[in-house]
Design a protein around this motif. Structure first.
Motif, PDB file in Angstrom:
ATOM      1  N   VAL A 154     -14.284   2.217   0.866  1.00 11.53           N
ATOM      2  CA  VAL A 154     -15.082   1.989   1.850  1.00 11.53           C
ATOM      3  C   VAL A 154     -15.326   0.536   2.181  1.00 11.53           C
ATOM      4  O   VAL A 154     -15.602   0.206   3.300  1.00 11.53           O
ATOM      5  N   LEU A 155     -15.603  -0.282   0.996  1.00 17.28           N
ATOM      6  CA  LEU A 155     -15.859  -1.697   1.291  1.00 17.28           C
ATOM      7  C   LEU A 155     -14.760  -2.537   1.495  1.00 17.28           C
ATOM      8  O   LEU A 155     -14.681  -3.313   2.540  1.00 17.28           O
ATOM      9  N   MET A 156     -14.000  -2.680   0.684  1.00 14.46           N
ATOM     10  CA  MET A 156     -12.662  -3.263   0.682  1.00 14.46           C
ATOM     11  C   MET A 156     -11.690  -3.106   1.768  1.00 14.46           C
ATOM     12  O   MET A 156     -11.100  -3.898   2.293  1.00 14.46           O
ATOM     13  N   LEU A 157     -11.198  -1.847   1.783  1.00 15.22           N
ATOM     14  CA  LEU A 157     -10.389  -1.453   2.853  1.00 15.22           C
ATOM     15  C   LEU A 157     -10.989  -1.180   4.175  1.00 15.22           C
ATOM     16  O   LEU A 157     -10.367  -1.443   5.082  1.00 15.22           O
ATOM     17  N   GLY A 158     -11.977  -0.459   4.082  1.00 16.49           N
ATOM     18  CA  GLY A 158     -12.847   0.030   5.487  1.00 16.49           C
ATOM     19  C   GLY A 158     -13.655  -1.013   6.100  1.00 16.49           C
ATOM     20  O   GLY A 158     -14.309  -0.725   6.972  1.00 16.49           O
ATOM     21  N   GLY A 159     -13.505  -2.398   5.410  1.00 18.94           N
ATOM     22  CA  GLY A 159     -14.540  -3.433   6.069  1.00 18.94           C
ATOM     23  C   GLY A 159     -13.624  -3.789   7.507  1.00 18.94           C
ATOM     24  O   GLY A 159     -12.514  -3.532   7.629  1.00 18.94           O
ATOM     25  N   PRO A 160     -14.721  -4.568   7.975  1.00 21.02           N
ATOM     26  CA  PRO A 160     -14.309  -5.170   9.357  1.00 21.02           C
ATOM     27  C   PRO A 160     -13.089  -6.442   9.293  1.00 21.02           C
ATOM     28  O   PRO A 160     -13.245  -7.486  10.038  1.00 21.02           O
ATOM     29  N   TRP A 161     -12.075  -6.269   8.479  1.00 21.74           N
ATOM     30  CA  TRP A 161     -11.279  -7.324   8.181  1.00 21.74           C
ATOM     31  C   TRP A 161     -10.016  -7.420   8.868  1.00 21.74           C
ATOM     32  O   TRP A 161      -9.272  -8.310   8.916  1.00 21.74           O
ATOM     33  N   TRP A 162      -9.584  -6.287   9.817  1.00 19.10           N
ATOM     34  CA  TRP A 162      -8.498  -6.017  10.414  1.00 19.10           C
ATOM     35  C   TRP A 162      -8.254  -6.406  11.815  1.00 19.10           C
ATOM     36  O   TRP A 162      -7.241  -6.120  12.443  1.00 19.10           O
ATOM     37  N   GLU A 163      -9.363  -6.750  12.419  1.00 16.92           N
ATOM     38  CA  GLU A 163      -9.235  -6.818  13.709  1.00 16.92           C
ATOM     39  C   GLU A 163      -8.261  -7.467  14.606  1.00 16.92           C
ATOM     40  O   GLU A 163      -7.824  -7.245  15.827  1.00 16.92           O
ATOM     41  N   GLU A 164      -7.810  -8.616  13.697  1.00 17.30           N
ATOM     42  CA  GLU A 164      -6.850  -9.520  14.429  1.00 17.30           C
ATOM     43  C   GLU A 164      -5.346  -8.915  14.113  1.00 17.30           C
ATOM     44  O   GLU A 164      -4.433  -9.496  14.580  1.00 17.30           O
ATOM     45  N   GLY A 165      -5.165  -7.845  13.441  1.00 14.83           N
ATOM     46  CA  GLY A 165      -4.065  -7.377  13.261  1.00 14.83           C
ATOM     47  C   GLY A 165      -3.107  -8.048  12.405  1.00 14.83           C
ATOM     48  O   GLY A 165      -1.871  -7.750  12.299  1.00 14.83           O
ATOM     49  N   ASP A 166      -3.592  -8.892  11.419  1.00 16.41           N
ATOM     50  CA  ASP A 166      -3.130  -9.784  10.492  1.00 16.41           C
ATOM     51  C   ASP A 166      -2.801  -9.051   9.159  1.00 16.41           C
ATOM     52  O   ASP A 166      -3.275  -9.581   7.930  1.00 16.41           O
ATOM     53  N   THR A 167      -2.001  -8.031   9.175  1.00 16.73           N
ATOM     54  CA  THR A 167      -1.567  -7.177   8.027  1.00 16.73           C
ATOM     55  C   THR A 167      -0.077  -7.193   8.006  1.00 16.73           C
ATOM     56  O   THR A 167       0.729  -7.051   8.995  1.00 16.73           O
ATOM     57  N   SER A 168       0.824  -7.278   7.048  1.00 16.39           N
ATOM     58  CA  SER A 168       2.168  -7.028   6.808  1.00 16.39           C
ATOM     59  C   SER A 168       2.197  -5.347   6.272  1.00 16.39           C
ATOM     60  O   SER A 168       3.412  -4.965   6.503  1.00 16.39           O
ATOM     61  N   HIS A 169       1.106  -4.475   6.507  1.00 19.34           N
ATOM     62  CA  HIS A 169       1.444  -3.248   6.284  1.00 19.34           C
ATOM     63  C   HIS A 169       0.380  -2.385   7.217  1.00 19.34           C
ATOM     64  O   HIS A 169      -0.645  -1.982   6.734  1.00 19.34           O
ATOM     65  N   PRO A 170       0.792  -2.215   8.416  1.00 24.17           N
ATOM     66  CA  PRO A 170      -0.018  -1.407   9.430  1.00 24.17           C
ATOM     67  C   PRO A 170      -0.321  -0.023   8.998  1.00 24.17           C
ATOM     68  O   PRO A 170      -1.267   0.466   9.719  1.00 24.17           O
ATOM     69  N   VAL A 171       0.306   0.758   8.120  1.00 30.27           N
ATOM     70  CA  VAL A 171       0.280   2.024   7.939  1.00 30.27           C
ATOM     71  C   VAL A 171       0.458   3.012   8.962  1.00 30.27           C
ATOM     72  O   VAL A 171       1.464   3.950   8.944  1.00 30.27           O
ATOM     73  N   ASP A 172      -0.597   3.050  10.010  1.00 26.52           N
ATOM     74  CA  ASP A 172      -0.465   4.002  10.999  1.00 26.52           C
ATOM     75  C   ASP A 172      -0.465   5.258  10.762  1.00 26.52           C
ATOM     76  O   ASP A 172       0.469   6.063  10.798  1.00 26.52           O
ATOM     77  N   ALA A 173      -1.322   5.942   9.724  1.00 23.77           N
ATOM     78  CA  ALA A 173      -1.046   6.982   9.128  1.00 23.77           C
ATOM     79  C   ALA A 173      -2.513   7.516   8.536  1.00 23.77           C
ATOM     80  O   ALA A 173      -3.380   6.670   8.383  1.00 23.77           O
ATOM     81  N   GLY A 174      -2.772   8.745   8.276  1.00 23.08           N
ATOM     82  CA  GLY A 174      -3.933   9.231   7.648  1.00 23.08           C
ATOM     83  C   GLY A 174      -3.562   9.500   6.115  1.00 23.08           C
ATOM     84  O   GLY A 174      -2.528  10.244   5.891  1.00 23.08           O
ATOM     85  N   VAL A 175      -4.337   9.256   5.105  1.00 23.24           N
ATOM     86  CA  VAL A 175      -4.089   9.222   3.809  1.00 23.24           C
ATOM     87  C   VAL A 175      -5.244   9.987   3.334  1.00 23.24           C
ATOM     88  O   VAL A 175      -6.495   9.365   3.677  1.00 23.24           O
ATOM     89  N   ARG A 176      -5.471  11.025   2.312  1.00 26.32           N
ATOM     90  CA  ARG A 176      -6.372  11.300   1.572  1.00 26.32           C
ATOM     91  C   ARG A 176      -6.313  11.174   0.229  1.00 26.32           C
ATOM     92  O   ARG A 176      -5.379  11.448  -0.379  1.00 26.32           O
TER      93      ARG A 176
END
Length: 248
Positions: A154-176
């Motif tokens: 919730v905090l570390m992954l789900g925080g507002p850190w990704w708005e610029e799209g600066d990730t090497s792992h975009p995932v584009d998937a749902g995981v449970r």
């Protein structure tokens, strides 16, 4: 949500117990390598954790980030420094209580309660690091491990850190993720990661296991052989890599 007195006491109890265990095992040898943290020894973990504790003592004292930081502690004996720092951080948290306004990296919680939870979880993971170095691993408390899964998602992954799209792992998937009767559903793409409690909706992959195993897998302290998965293995791997991006 304010932290209840029972939850605060639980966090401090875990911090005391795990920090004591870390010190106990570290005394088996500071030069031992930590297998899950290449390049780190037990000495590295002890000094790192002590510095984290002292940093939070200053954050609670000042209500902001200390500057300059860190101090030069290289001349200190590692175990003496650690014992001093763990006593200081417990005392600082007790003095602050859970409602003191202070700096945190949470967008939603700017109170000392944040550090009750964070320090308990920080200590539990690094306690395992030291135990792994000496092959004497013990499990993380079940309730603390569940709270740790919630924190990292919730905090570390789900925080507002990704708005610029600066990730090497975009995932584009749902995981449970499901553990010990709780579930978290994560939907991630290049610019966001949304985490909700529960099992609503279809996902590309599901991850199951005991709370201790899932938490340590999320933190890179366990391999994928300690969890169970169904669905798209590529999505699971990309998800794990995305988590690693926000925890390093």
């Amino acid at each position: 949500m304010p932290m209840s007195p029972d939850r605060a006491a639980f966090s401090l109890d875990c911090l005391r117990a795990d920090s004591a265990r870390l010190a106990e095992v570290a005394r088996l040898g500071l030069s031992a390598d930590v297998p899950s943290c290449p390049g780190w020894t037990v000495d590295t973990v002890v000094r790192h954790t002590a510095t984290v504790y002292l940093h939070k003592v200053e954050v609670l004292r000042l209500g902001r980030l200390p500057d300059p930081w860190p101090p030069d502690l290289t001349s200190r004996d590692a175990l003496d420094l650690y014992d001093e720092a763990r006593a200081k951080v417990v005392a600082a948290l007790e003095q602050a209580g859970t409602d003191l306004p202070t700096w945190t990296f949470s967008p939603d919680d700017k109170t000392s309660a944040f550090w009750y939870r964070r320090m308990a979880l920080e200590t539990a993971v690094h306690r395992v690091d030291v135990e792994q170095a000496h092959d004497v691993v013990t499990p993380i408390d079940r309730a603390l491990a569940l709270d740790g899964i919630d924190e990292i998602l919730v905090l570390m992954l789900g925080g507002p850190w990704w708005e610029e799209g600066d990730t090497s792992h975009p995932v584009d998937a749902g995981v449970r993720i499901t553990s010990e009767g709780r579930s978290w559903t994560i939907r991630a793409d290049a610019t966001s990661a949304t985490v909700t409690q529960g099992k609503e909706g279809e996902v590309d992959a599901e991850i199951f296991g005991e709370a201790n195993d899932i938490l340590l897998w999320l933190w890179g302290r366990r391999g994928s052989d300690t969890i169970q998965t169904v669905g798209n293995d590529t999505a699971v791997e990309a998800f794990r890599n995305r988590v690693a991006e926000c925890t390093t």
